[in-house]
Design an enzyme around this catalytic site. Structure first.
Site, short mmCIF file in Angstrom:
data_model
loop_
_atom_site.label_atom_id
_atom_site.label_comp_id
_atom_site.label_asym_id
_atom_site.label_seq_id
_atom_site.Cartn_x
_atom_site.Cartn_y
_atom_site.Cartn_z
N CYS A 112 -2.77 1.32 -4.67
CA CYS A 112 -2.54 0.16 -3.79
C CYS A 112 -3.34 0.23 -2.49
O CYS A 112 -3.37 -0.74 -1.74
CB CYS A 112 -1.05 0.01 -3.49
SG CYS A 112 -0.08 -0.51 -4.92
N HIS A 143 0.07 -4.32 3.21
CA HIS A 143 0.14 -4.31 1.75
C HIS A 143 1.48 -4.91 1.33
O HIS A 143 2.53 -4.59 1.88
CB HIS A 143 0.01 -2.87 1.25
CG HIS A 143 0.30 -2.71 -0.21
ND1 HIS A 143 -0.30 -3.50 -1.17
CD2 HIS A 143 1.13 -1.87 -0.87
CE1 HIS A 143 0.14 -3.13 -2.36
NE2 HIS A 143 1.02 -2.15 -2.22
N ASN A 164 3.59 -7.63 -6.00
CA ASN A 164 2.61 -6.60 -5.64
C ASN A 164 1.43 -6.69 -6.60
O ASN A 164 1.53 -6.32 -7.77
CB ASN A 164 3.27 -5.22 -5.72
CG ASN A 164 2.33 -4.09 -5.32
OD1 ASN A 164 1.14 -4.30 -5.11
ND2 ASN A 164 2.86 -2.88 -5.23
#
Length: 332
Positions: free
Chosen positions: A116, A256, A286
């Site tokens: 990520c 994020h 996500n």
């Protein structure tokens, strides 16, 4: 001022049409909308339903969106960095394929994988190429088809992830705008807590690994949450202190989009008012490497030339960090 800084000069994005809502997930696993929303902030996520298309398809669409909006010639692109955790295939570079597909045939291209944090690390890498003076246009794409590695019988992961792509163009700037500072870190302890167990050189694909379901993403949610909250917040706080910035100096936080509670904890540590925290997790979930550029795309209309933007991310490995950037243009 003759010093070269690396500025973002254009943004593009793409998300698939199919919307996987919490209500649909209720029919697939033992969960419900209230539980998902209260713990993650996610209401829906986009899924690329066509099994014949991979991450490269998402990346190509995002890159073409940027090229069309910015009116640039793909032949002018010097380098394409493909930030992704879900490459089309082993060995063959997804980035190289994407560059050819969009007509960037003068560019060299490669993949960058830091889970990520891939796009955050990619920002640092793209900026370094620009600051070297050797390259004028670096296209950084963050894209992931997370649905390709999610087990939709595992309610701890299938509620979180979605598919999508975003792209930014880095170019030289001589006004002191662009990337100002970075704090990037990693810790191999994370290997045990967020991973796909099989399919690599350690546990090659076999009949046993397939039958045992070891090719989907798994995580120890509590441990990952604890590390993510601490490290994203610490990195963001440190980048402010190191640059003598206060919460009043920050115009935007681009975090994020992993979990709304992680985002809120990071903003709280920075003492930022809610209006400065850019969030779209409720729409996309996500999307791993795509979260940061999707936020930039969704909120590009808000940015003004000279705005102070703080990026923060945390990913498997573990990988994490924060970047301080001065926005370089007013959105049209």
């Amino acid at each position: 001022m003759n010093t070269i800084t690396a500025a973002i000069t254009a943004v593009g994005s793409y998300v698939p049409d199919f919307v996987l809502t919490n209500k649909i997930l209720e029919t697939m696993v033992d969960t419900n909308d209230e539980w998902i929303t209260s713990r993650t902030g996610i209401k829906e996520r986009r899924i690329l339903k066509d099994d014949s298309k991979g991450t490269s398809f998402l990346a190509i669409q995002a890159a073409q969106d940027l090229i069309a909006k910015a009116g640039i010639d793909p032949l002018e692109i010097d380098l394409l960095i493909m930030a992704t955790a879900t490459a089309d295939m082993p060995v063959a570079s997804t980035g190289a394929y994407v560059a050819t597909a969009i007509g960037a045939t003068n560019a060299f291209a490669y993949d960058l994988q830091a889970a990520c944090s891939s796009f955050l690390y990619g920002m640092s890498t793209a900026a370094a190429y620009i600051q070297s003076g050797r390259y004028k246009k670096v296209l950084l794409i963050g894209a992931d088809k997370m649905s390709s590695i999610v087990d939709y019988k595992d309610r701890s992961t299938c509620i979180i992830f979605g598919d999508g792509a975003g792209a930014v163009l880095f170019e030289p700037n001589f006004e002191g705008l662009g990337l100002q500072d970075e704090y990037l870190r990693s810790d191999g302890i994370g290997r045990d807590f967020l991973k796909i167990d099989a399919g690599g050189s350690l546990n090659p694909t076999s009949i046993d690994t397939i039958n045992e379901g070891r090719h989907s993403i798994v995580q120890d949610g509590k441990t990952v949450f604890k590390y993510a909250v601490t490290n994203m917040a610490d990195a963001s706080e440190l980048i402010l202190k190191r640059n003598n910035l206060t919460n009043q100096d920050v115009d935007w936080l681009v975090p994020h989009q992993a979990n709304r509670r992680i985002i809120d904890a990071t903003a709280s540590r920075m003492n930022l008012e809610e209006s400065k925290v850019l969030v779209n997790i409720e729409k996309y979930g996500n999307t791993t490497s795509a979260t940061l550029p999707l936020v930039l795309s969704d909120f590009e209309h808000k940015f003004k030339k000279g705005d102070t933007v703080i990026f923060a991310a945390f990913g498997g490995g573990f990988t994490w960090g924060s970047i301080y950037l001065k926005w370089a243009y007013d959105a049209k």
